[in-house]
Design a protein around this motif. Structure first.
Motif, PDB file in Angstrom:
ATOM      1  N   ILE A 230       0.843  -1.208   0.000  1.00 44.73           N
ATOM      2  CA  ILE A 230       0.000   0.000   0.000  1.00 44.73           C
ATOM      3  C   ILE A 230       0.875   1.253   0.000  1.00 44.73           C
ATOM      4  CG2 ILE A 230      -1.700   1.308   1.317  1.00 44.73           C
ATOM      5  CD1 ILE A 230      -2.891  -1.204   0.084  1.00 44.73           C
ATOM      6  N   VAL A 231       1.876   1.262   0.874  1.00 43.08           N
ATOM      7  CA  VAL A 231       2.759   2.427   0.981  1.00 43.08           C
ATOM      8  C   VAL A 231       3.519   2.651  -0.322  1.00 43.08           C
ATOM      9  CG1 VAL A 231       4.823   3.289   2.151  1.00 43.08           C
ATOM     10  CG2 VAL A 231       2.951   2.295   3.488  1.00 43.08           C
ATOM     11  N   ALA A 232       4.014   1.575  -0.935  1.00 48.19           N
ATOM     12  CA  ALA A 232       4.748   1.712  -2.193  1.00 48.19           C
ATOM     13  C   ALA A 232       3.824   2.176  -3.322  1.00 48.19           C
ATOM     14  CB  ALA A 232       5.416   0.388  -2.557  1.00 48.19           C
ATOM     15  N   GLN A 233       2.558   1.767  -3.288  1.00 52.74           N
ATOM     16  CA  GLN A 233       1.615   2.227  -4.307  1.00 52.74           C
ATOM     17  C   GLN A 233       1.278   3.708  -4.137  1.00 52.74           C
ATOM     18  OE1 GLN A 233      -1.242  -1.029  -3.534  1.00 52.74           O
ATOM     19  NE2 GLN A 233      -1.216  -1.420  -5.723  1.00 52.74           N
ATOM     20  N   ALA A 234       1.297   4.194  -2.922  1.00 53.82           N
ATOM     21  CA  ALA A 234       1.008   5.614  -2.703  1.00 53.82           C
ATOM     22  C   ALA A 234       1.996   6.507  -3.444  1.00 53.82           C
ATOM     23  CB  ALA A 234       1.024   5.928  -1.206  1.00 53.82           C
ATOM     24  N   VAL A 235       3.203   5.972  -3.686  1.00 54.29           N
ATOM     25  CA  VAL A 235       4.242   6.767  -4.356  1.00 54.29           C
ATOM     26  C   VAL A 235       3.769   7.237  -5.728  1.00 54.29           C
ATOM     27  CG1 VAL A 235       6.582   6.734  -5.304  1.00 54.29           C
ATOM     28  CG2 VAL A 235       6.097   5.577  -3.123  1.00 54.29           C
ATOM     29  N   TYR A 236       3.163   6.329  -6.516  1.00 51.70           N
ATOM     30  CA  TYR A 236       2.832   6.757  -7.875  1.00 51.70           C
ATOM     31  C   TYR A 236       1.634   7.694  -7.931  1.00 51.70           C
ATOM     32  CZ  TYR A 236       0.079   2.274  -8.002  1.00 51.70           C
ATOM     33  OH  TYR A 236      -0.761   1.211  -7.743  1.00 51.70           O
TER      34      TYR A 236
END
Length: 477
Positions: A230-236
């Motif tokens: 979830i956190v890594a997806q927030a980046v894009y």
């Protein structure tokens, strides 16, 4: 930064502890104890960063127990040129379709799907934590198409990690199956279950909720219940807003809001957008697009969440969204209701099979900005054809669901970003139906389809899955 369980009965943990955990010990999902804030000044400081550097900045707000130099090394490896082209995520204007409509290109990674962007991060971060702490991990996951291949390509050959990936028999495209089943790495175990995705997901949850079995076999998860994804997806989402606002005058950037359209089945990707919005990213509306399995559209239209059975879950031409029980919805409902009220009302879902949130419907729309819509096979074909004819672009059927719903909900004056789900080459049959001819598949896809496949078929049985894991799982020492 600490993470707590939605169920409120588990101790708080650090980011790296949550990364290896999957489900919390009390059966809940990890959520940040506090949500960090992104200000307009911070966004301007981030504007000049490349994708890997931005990932280090955003993920670093949550992964406070990973030293900054180590985190920079992790994201540099995850988003390197051997895995993604520059600039990793490109925005593709579709002004030929409707002015202000833009496709966010999330599918240029190893498996041609948006899930690579988070999974490649986990594929570097989890082995780092395992090596640091002297542990092993047996990843147990379920996939409706793209999660499985993204996970397997991220972890193949990695030390200290095995992947046991469940998929529904006959419910994925030929390319999706080939991407998974053609892998011969000894740490990759493909398991086809006689059922639908929700059956696979139920098996994963059953074993993950068995604390003794989970501990004995070091089980973890990398599907969207993993907070690291979830956190890594927030980046894009942050990246997409920065790129969309690059051409806007500096004095107009602070109030520059966008609408974001997300094809969604398990509510993970759009929850990541919700997290970014909650941090302060200027997103006006989160527009959720479903296919015929439209449980989530029903929720945001009526306020009633009523998951459907496996028998009621349709096989559609956007198969990665053939889901009728959205795992990540729990995180949003926890925030919507608050921790205390959540526990009692979520229990009613387990008891009655439905959750009545009609008293919070206005909050979903006005406070949190959720809008939704349903797309059908006919809609998908029409959107694929229209985007190809009017913008010269090929889109896959899931992205077509997003385009369909975007065109219904766009409002003048608000740029609309559609999150791409996969490349069209993964779903050539539907694209051919839409266009009347099959696009020439890339050479690597033709080679992929010709490879030998390796998969074990099992009935929808906990006992069968447990036995398989006992035989093949990695163990410490």
């Amino acid at each position: 930064m600490q993470f707590i369980s939605t169920r409120g009965q588990a101790p708080s943990v650090s980011f790296t502890e949550a990364l290896l955990m999957g489900l919390e010990p009390d059966g809940g999902l990890a959520v940040p104890a506090t949500i960090p804030t992104i200000t307009a000044n911070v966004l301007e400081d981030w504007r000049s960063l490349d994708y890997a550097a931005l990932a280090a900045a955003v993920i670093g707000l949550f992964a406070t127990d990973i030293p900054k130099a180590d985190l920079r090394a992790i994201v540099s490896a995850a988003y390197g040129a051997d895995r993604f082209p520059t600039p990793v995520v490109a925005l593709k204007p579709l002004d030929g379709v409707v002015p202000g409509l833009t496709l966010v290109g999330l599918s240029e990674g190893p498996t041609m799907a948006f899930k690579d962007l988070a999974m490649q991060f986990l594929g570097q971060a989890i082995p780092y934590v395992l090596a640091r702490d002297g542990k092993v991990l047996n990843i147990l996951g379920a996939t409706s198409g793209d999660t499985g291949s993204a996970a397997e390509h991220a972890f193949r050959g990695q030390e200290g990690v095995s992947v046991f990936m469940l998929s529904p028999v006959g419910r994925m495209s030929d390319v999706q199956r080939a991407q998974m089943y053609s892998l011969a790495d000894p740490n990759i175990h493909n398991i086809a279950v006689d059922g639908v995705f929700d059956d696979c997901q139920a098996l994963v949850k059953a074993l993950s909720n068995d604390a003794a079995f989970k501990a004995e076999h070091s089980l973890g998860a990398v599907n969207s219940i993993n907070i690291g994804r979830i956190v890594a997806q927030a980046v894009y989402y942050v990246w997409a807003w920065l790129r969309a606002s690059d051409g806007v005058a500096a004095e107009e950037r602070a109030p520059f809001h966008v609408d974001v359209v997300v094809p969604s089945g398990n509510f993970g990707n759009i929850y990541a957008g919700h997290l970014a919005k909650s941090m302060g990213l200027p997103i006006r509306r989160l527009i959720l697009a479903t296919n015929e399995n439209n449980v989530l559209d029903d929720l945001f239209a009526s306020g009633i969440y009523r998951p459907r059975s496996a028998a009621e879950t349709l096989a559609t031409s956007s198969p990665s969204m053939d889901i009728s029980r959205a795992s990540n919805l729990e995180r949003f409902v926890w925030q919507l209701l608050g921790p205390e009220e959540f526990v009692s009302r979520w229990a009613s879902l387990e008891e009655t099979g439905s959750l009545d949130l009609t008293d919070r419907l206005r909050d979903m729309h006005e406070e949190f900005g959720f809008v939704s819509g349903t797309s059908t096979h006919k809609d998908r074909l029409a959107s694929i054809a229209r985007v190809h004819a009017e913008a010269g672009a090929l889109i896959d059927p899931h992205t077509a669901d997003g385009i369909t719903v975007a065109l219904r909900h766009m409002e003048q004056g608000y740029p609309t970003l559609v999150m791409e789900t996969a490349l069209a080459a993964k779903f050539a049959e539907t694209v051919e139906e839409a266009l009347g001819e099959a696009p020439e598949p890339p050479m690597f896809v033709r080679e992929l389809l010709g490879k030998e496949q390796h998969v074990i078929e099992i009935p929808n049985s906990e006992d069968e899955l447990r036995a398989l894991i006992r035989r093949s799982a990695l163990h410490r020492g």
